[in-house]
Every structure is written in structure tokens, then in C-alpha cells.
Motif scaffolding. Structure first.
Motif, PDB file in Angstrom:
ATOM      1  N   ASP A  63       0.857  -1.189   0.000  1.00 14.63           N
ATOM      2  CA  ASP A  63       0.000   0.000   0.000  1.00 14.63           C
ATOM      3  C   ASP A  63       0.895   1.242   0.000  1.00 14.63           C
ATOM      4  O   ASP A  63       1.227   1.790   1.048  1.00 14.63           O
ATOM      5  CB  ASP A  63      -0.925  -0.016   1.214  1.00 14.63           C
ATOM      6  CG  ASP A  63      -1.932   1.120   1.219  1.00 14.63           C
ATOM      7  OD1 ASP A  63      -1.811   2.044   0.379  1.00 14.63           O
ATOM      8  OD2 ASP A  63      -2.843   1.078   2.063  1.00 14.63           O
ATOM      9  N   LYS A  65       0.385   4.298  -1.079  1.00  7.96           N
ATOM     10  CA  LYS A  65      -0.263   5.543  -0.641  1.00  7.96           C
ATOM     11  C   LYS A  65      -0.199   5.661   0.879  1.00  7.96           C
ATOM     12  O   LYS A  65       0.155   6.712   1.420  1.00  7.96           O
ATOM     13  CB  LYS A  65      -1.714   5.584  -1.122  1.00  7.96           C
ATOM     14  CG  LYS A  65      -2.432   6.859  -0.769  1.00  7.96           C
ATOM     15  CD  LYS A  65      -3.839   6.885  -1.326  1.00  7.96           C
ATOM     16  CE  LYS A  65      -4.544   8.172  -0.949  1.00  7.96           C
ATOM     17  NZ  LYS A  65      -5.911   8.217  -1.492  1.00  7.96           N
ATOM     18  N   ASN A  66      -0.503   4.591   1.585  1.00 10.66           N
ATOM     19  CA  ASN A  66      -0.437   4.593   3.039  1.00 10.66           C
ATOM     20  C   ASN A  66       1.003   4.753   3.520  1.00 10.66           C
ATOM     21  O   ASN A  66       1.256   5.424   4.526  1.00 10.66           O
ATOM     22  CB  ASN A  66      -1.050   3.317   3.617  1.00 10.66           C
ATOM     23  CG  ASN A  66      -1.146   3.391   5.119  1.00 10.66           C
ATOM     24  OD1 ASN A  66      -1.770   4.292   5.663  1.00 10.66           O
ATOM     25  ND2 ASN A  66      -0.505   2.441   5.788  1.00 10.66           N
TER      26      ASN A  66
END
Length: 75
Positions: A63, A65-66
Motif C-alpha cells: 500500500d 499511498k499509506n
């Protein structure tokens, strides 16, 4: 400035490099590369780095973006 020994992936960051960054911060772009993660990014920025390379901290995660959001929380 390379924060860890070149080629040694996942090694500990060097406090000596952060000291050097504090000493040379003038009107220079100071890039820190290596060992950057949510726990070390704040130290790098406070030491004077204004360009951060966080390759594995982003691209090593599913992930991304996280991962970027977590890095931003670190400083």
C-alpha cells in the motif's frame, strides 16, 4: 548524504550522517538517502535534510499511498 552504508539494505541508520547534515545546512539542497522510514524521517528533516529518498519505505510496501502518509506523519 547516504544515511547508511551503501549496498547494505535494511542496515541501521548512521547518527554521524545526521550530524554532518546539521553542520553543512546552509543554502544547499541536502538529500538523505538510505534507512529512511517513519521513525527516521523526522530526525533527517530536523537535521537539515530538505530532499528525502525513501525508496524501500514506499516501494517495498504493498500500500504505497499509506506508506507515503506514514512517512509524512513522521515529521
Amino acid at each position: 548524504l547516504l544515511l547508511k552504508q551503501q549496498g547494505l539494505w535494511k542496515t541501521a541508520s548512521s547518527g554521524e550522517t545526521l550530524f554532518i547534515a546539521r553542520e553543512i545546512k546552509e543554502d544547499l539542497a541536502i538529500e538523505i538517502d538510505g534507512g529512511i522510514n517513519p521513525l527516521t524521517i523526522g530526525k533527517a528533516v530536523r537535521s537539515g535534510a530538505n530532499v528525502i529518498v525513501a525508496g524501500n519505505a514506499i516501494f517495498g510496501k504493498k500500500d504505497r499511498k499509506n506508506a507515503i502518509l506514514e512517512l509524512k506523519k513522521g515529521f
